[in-house]
Structures are given as C-alpha cells and as structure tokens.
Scaffold this motif. Structure first.
Motif, PDB file in Angstrom:
ATOM      1  N   VAL A   1       0.861  -1.183   0.000  1.00  0.00           N
ATOM      2  CA  VAL A   1       0.000   0.000   0.000  1.00  0.00           C
ATOM      3  C   VAL A   1       0.897   1.233   0.000  1.00  0.00           C
ATOM      4  N   VAL A   2       0.318   2.379  -0.366  1.00  0.00           N
ATOM      5  CA  VAL A   2       1.068   3.633  -0.422  1.00  0.00           C
ATOM      6  C   VAL A   2       0.350   4.673   0.430  1.00  0.00           C
ATOM      7  N   THR A   3       1.115   5.359   1.291  1.00  0.00           N
ATOM      8  CA  THR A   3       0.582   6.478   2.052  1.00  0.00           C
ATOM      9  C   THR A   3       1.369   7.733   1.701  1.00  0.00           C
ATOM     10  N   VAL A   4       0.881   8.877   2.183  1.00  0.00           N
ATOM     11  CA  VAL A   4       1.578  10.150   2.019  1.00  0.00           C
ATOM     12  C   VAL A   4       2.018  10.618   3.390  1.00  0.00           C
ATOM     13  N   ASP A   5       3.313  10.873   3.544  1.00  0.00           N
ATOM     14  CA  ASP A   5       3.828  11.295   4.843  1.00  0.00           C
ATOM     15  C   ASP A   5       3.249  12.658   5.223  1.00  0.00           C
ATOM     16  N   LYS A   6       2.785  12.780   6.450  1.00  0.00           N
ATOM     17  CA  LYS A   6       2.106  14.002   6.876  1.00  0.00           C
ATOM     18  C   LYS A   6       3.064  15.150   7.124  1.00  0.00           C
ATOM     19  N   GLN A   7       4.364  14.864   7.227  1.00  0.00           N
ATOM     20  CA  GLN A   7       5.334  15.925   7.460  1.00  0.00           C
ATOM     21  C   GLN A   7       5.728  16.647   6.184  1.00  0.00           C
ATOM     22  N   ASP A   8       6.016  15.893   5.125  1.00  0.00           N
ATOM     23  CA  ASP A   8       6.492  16.540   3.896  1.00  0.00           C
ATOM     24  C   ASP A   8       5.695  16.173   2.647  1.00  0.00           C
ATOM     25  N   GLY A   9       4.652  15.348   2.801  1.00  0.00           N
ATOM     26  CA  GLY A   9       3.800  15.018   1.661  1.00  0.00           C
ATOM     27  C   GLY A   9       4.381  14.040   0.676  1.00  0.00           C
ATOM     28  N   SER A  10       5.494  13.401   1.013  1.00  0.00           N
ATOM     29  CA  SER A  10       6.126  12.472   0.087  1.00  0.00           C
ATOM     30  C   SER A  10       5.536  11.074   0.237  1.00  0.00           C
ATOM     31  N   PRO A  11       5.551  10.270  -0.848  1.00  0.00           N
ATOM     32  CA  PRO A  11       4.983   8.915  -0.781  1.00  0.00           C
ATOM     33  C   PRO A  11       5.843   7.974   0.060  1.00  0.00           C
ATOM     34  N   LEU A  12       5.179   7.144   0.840  1.00  0.00           N
ATOM     35  CA  LEU A  12       5.805   6.055   1.570  1.00  0.00           C
ATOM     36  C   LEU A  12       5.173   4.766   1.082  1.00  0.00           C
ATOM     37  N   ILE A  13       5.982   3.802   0.673  1.00  0.00           N
ATOM     38  CA  ILE A  13       5.485   2.520   0.171  1.00  0.00           C
ATOM     39  C   ILE A  13       5.673   1.476   1.257  1.00  0.00           C
ATOM     40  N   TRP A  14       4.577   0.840   1.667  1.00  0.00           N
ATOM     41  CA  TRP A  14       4.582  -0.138   2.756  1.00  0.00           C
ATOM     42  C   TRP A  14       4.366  -1.533   2.178  1.00  0.00           C
ATOM     43  N   ILE A  15       5.202  -2.469   2.587  1.00  0.00           N
ATOM     44  CA  ILE A  15       5.168  -3.841   2.071  1.00  0.00           C
ATOM     45  C   ILE A  15       5.107  -4.801   3.249  1.00  0.00           C
ATOM     46  N   TYR A  16       4.179  -5.754   3.164  1.00  0.00           N
ATOM     47  CA  TYR A  16       4.064  -6.710   4.269  1.00  0.00           C
ATOM     48  C   TYR A  16       4.121  -8.155   3.770  1.00  0.00           C
ATOM     49  N   GLY A  17       4.775  -8.984   4.583  1.00  0.00           N
ATOM     50  CA  GLY A  17       4.736 -10.427   4.366  1.00  0.00           C
ATOM     51  C   GLY A  17       5.457 -10.866   3.114  1.00  0.00           C
ATOM     52  N   GLY A  18       4.879 -11.877   2.448  1.00  0.00           N
ATOM     53  CA  GLY A  18       5.521 -12.503   1.306  1.00  0.00           C
ATOM     54  C   GLY A  18       6.426 -13.638   1.744  1.00  0.00           C
ATOM     55  N   ASP A  19       7.174 -14.192   0.792  1.00  0.00           N
ATOM     56  CA  ASP A  19       8.034 -15.324   1.128  1.00  0.00           C
ATOM     57  C   ASP A  19       9.253 -15.355   0.219  1.00  0.00           C
ATOM     58  N   HIS A  20      10.152 -16.299   0.500  1.00  0.00           N
ATOM     59  CA  HIS A  20      11.404 -16.439  -0.237  1.00  0.00           C
ATOM     60  C   HIS A  20      11.401 -17.670  -1.133  1.00  0.00           C
ATOM     61  N   GLY A  21      10.228 -18.068  -1.589  1.00  0.00           N
ATOM     62  CA  GLY A  21      10.117 -19.314  -2.343  1.00  0.00           C
ATOM     63  C   GLY A  21      10.355 -19.160  -3.832  1.00  0.00           C
ATOM     64  N   HIS A  22       9.621 -19.946  -4.594  1.00  0.00           N
ATOM     65  CA  HIS A  22       9.737 -20.017  -6.051  1.00  0.00           C
ATOM     66  C   HIS A  22       8.353 -19.735  -6.618  1.00  0.00           C
ATOM     67  N   LEU A  23       8.247 -19.735  -7.933  1.00  0.00           N
ATOM     68  CA  LEU A  23       6.959 -19.482  -8.567  1.00  0.00           C
ATOM     69  C   LEU A  23       5.867 -20.414  -8.055  1.00  0.00           C
ATOM     70  N   THR A  24       6.212 -21.670  -7.840  1.00  0.00           N
ATOM     71  CA  THR A  24       5.207 -22.661  -7.456  1.00  0.00           C
ATOM     72  C   THR A  24       5.437 -23.242  -6.070  1.00  0.00           C
ATOM     73  N   ALA A  25       6.319 -22.646  -5.286  1.00  0.00           N
ATOM     74  CA  ALA A  25       6.624 -23.185  -3.962  1.00  0.00           C
ATOM     75  C   ALA A  25       6.775 -22.049  -2.961  1.00  0.00           C
TER      76      ALA A  25
END
Length: 339
Positions: free
Chosen positions: A32-56
């Motif tokens: 998801v993307v938010t806008v920082d309230k101090q300077d108005g710049s975009p912050l990109i937030w990333i959660y979770g995921g894994d270190h696997g392969h396409l099918t694993a």
C-alpha cells in the motif's frame, strides 16, 4: 491511438548504498502507499511474502517494510509476528487492512495496522487482529490468491482459492462495523479464478484481469464491475490483446483514464511485456516486448508477483520472481507515469 510521444520509456533501476538497510528479496507480498504528513512524500509499505519459487512457498515473512520514495531509502524493517503470503492489503484512511492466509486453516482472516505516524513509527507498529460478523449469517471462506480493493467504507474481495476450490464469489466488508455482506451482482459474472489482478478507477469501477482456474487454464479477459449497480461487464477491447496469464500486476493511473499491465506467467514461463489499456477507447496498446534489446528487457524482463503501485508521479516496482536472474528480486525500479 498511440501515446508514445507523451511516454517516458525508461525504467529507472535504483542503486542504493550497500551500507544502508536493503531488504531481502520477496514475492507474494502485499503493498500500500501512504503520504507522509510531514512533507507530503509517498511512503510505500510492504508486508509479508516469502522467499520461495513461482510454485513453492518457503520462509513466509512477518516483516513490515517501508520505502521512502523522496529519499530513495528503505527504513528498517519491523517484525510483526504474523506470517502472511498470497494475502492482500488495502489502505483505508491511515490503516493498512490485511486479508487472507496461505495456510487456509487460520481462524483470523483480517488484520489491521495503523500507519498514521508515517516514517517516525517504524519501531512502534503492530498488527491487531480484527473479528468480523456477517449480515447474512455467513462469511467468505478463508482464502488466498484473491484480489481486494477499497470502495467507500468497504473492502471488496473477489475470487481466490482455499486449496480445494477456486472461487468467483464477491464479498464486501464494512470497515467501520466489520460486518460482511454479499452484494447481489448481475451481468457477465466472471468464472472462478485465482491470482488475478485488480484496480479501481473513478472511485466507482473495479477492473479485474486474468488469473487461472482449477483446470490450470489461464485467462486474458478484462471485466469491469460498476459499484453503483453491482453489474459486471465483460469488456471486448480492441488493439494489442495481452496473452492469457496469472500472477500479473495491474495498476490504474491516478490522473489519466489508463490501466497498466505487466508480467505474470502462462503456467510455463514468466511473461515479459508491458501494456496500457486506454479506458475511453476500450483498447490495449503494447508498449514493450521482452524480446527486444531494450531498457525494459534489461531492467524488467518477465516479473511475477511484484509490487506495482502508483506513488506520486512514478510507478514503484519491487520484488517478485525475475526471468532475467531466475531468482527473486529486491531491486527498486521506478517508471514515470504518463506526462
């Protein structure tokens, strides 16, 4: 009609100092993307995921990452204890709402994280489980590989699977009362599918593209859902039609009537191309082909299940499985939107 004259064709890979924090490669994460309230710049937030392969799936992560777009800098990661991959994330106000679980057996399907403090809050963030009710006495079956978007005060989910079946149902979760309902949809209802992609335009249309079903068949169809009437329409676009695929990335331009589509795979190999869908003309235009010796081929190639989100004047691209390296990526790539 071609819009090449107004298009910065360059994909900008960022070279970040090795002395600074750089996260490990990931795929199947949420963004998801938010806008920082101090300077108005975009912050990109990333959660979770894994270190696997396409099918694993392997080594499912519990960390929340944040990329400061204005300063081209990753903020230190925050472990939040909840393992999620092939889930979804949407932004509602200042909260990131996570839904879905690759394990299918968990009794908690919705998690909340308050991002209102922006970059100053990285060490104080936490995930809160959210209990939900239902207006019809039933809730959606727990799933992964679905899509999720926000419309008004509701999170809309569609499709996905629970390892035994692939779905085509559509549910709405009220993000104030935390009550599920099942809107009565009509029209050209999409067939069951998972790992498709979706975005919203004008605050009233949801678009979905692609995915695959229980028989292994992939799709290249494009559907539009009108939130005012809850009517599905199967589009019949002209132009350069994308091939069938799942695990692709799609985003809506925040200023122009355009959708961007890239990557994915056709159940055999990653797909290396980039399309623009012109909403007003109902037409696809292929901007890049992976077979050409171009900046796109060298930087992007075929990427599967990556971050692909508008942030300010840029498309932010990160992670996913790369056909160029035959591995998961952790390189940040920026692509300027249409001028």
């Amino acid at each position: 009609a071609s819009h090449q004259l107004f298009w910065d064709s360059y994909f900008h890979p960022l070279t970040l100092p090795s002395s600074e924090f750089i996260p490990q490669p990931l795929l199947r994460h949420s963004t998801v993307v938010t806008v920082d309230k101090q300077d108005g710049s975009p912050l990109i937030w990333i959660y979770g995921g894994d270190h696997g392969h396409l099918t694993a799936i392997r080594e499912v992560q519990t960390t929340l990452l944040c990329f400061d777009l204005a300063h081209h800098k990753w903020l230190s990661s925050t472990p939040l204890q909840v393992q999620l991959t092939e889930h979804s994330a949407v932004l509602y106000g200042d909260e990131m709402i996570l839904y879905g679980d690759y394990r299918w057996g968990s009794h908690i399907s919705v998690w909340r994280c308050d991002l209102s403090a922006g970059r100053t809050a990285m060490k104080n963030l936490h995930l809160a489980p959210q209990l939900t009710t239902s207006s019809i006495g039933a809730k959606p079956k727990l799933r992964s590989c679905h899509i999720a978007v926000v419309h008004g005060d509701e999170m809309i989910i569609h499709g996905g699977w629970n390892q035994s079946a692939t779905f085509n149902d559509l549910w709405a979760l009220n993000l104030k009362t935390w009550e599920w309902r099942m809107p009565a949809v009509t029209g050209d209802i999409p067939t069951p599918r998972r790992v498709h992609c979706a975005c919203v335009t004008e605050g009233k249309f949801m678009w979905i593209f692609g995915g695959f079903n229980d028989n292994g068949g992939s799709f290249n169809d494009l559907y539009r859902l009108d939130f005012e009437t809850w009517t599905w329409t199967l589009m019949t676009p002209t132009g350069d039609l994308p091939c069938a695929r799942s695990r692709a990335s799609m985003a809506a331009d925040p200023m122009k009537p355009l959708l961007y589509l890239t990557g994915g795979w056709d159940r055999r190999k990653p797909i290396s191309d980039f399309f623009v869908y012109h909403i007003e003309e109902n037409s696809w235009e292929q901007m890049y082909k992976g077979t050409s010796n171009s900046n796109f081929s060298q930087v992007m190639g075929g990427v599967v299940q990556q971050s692909f989100v508008p942030a300010g004047k840029w498309l932010f691209i990160w992670g996913g499985w790369s056909s160029n390296t035959q591995s998961i990526s952790n390189r940040v790539v920026l692509k300027r939107l249409f001028c």
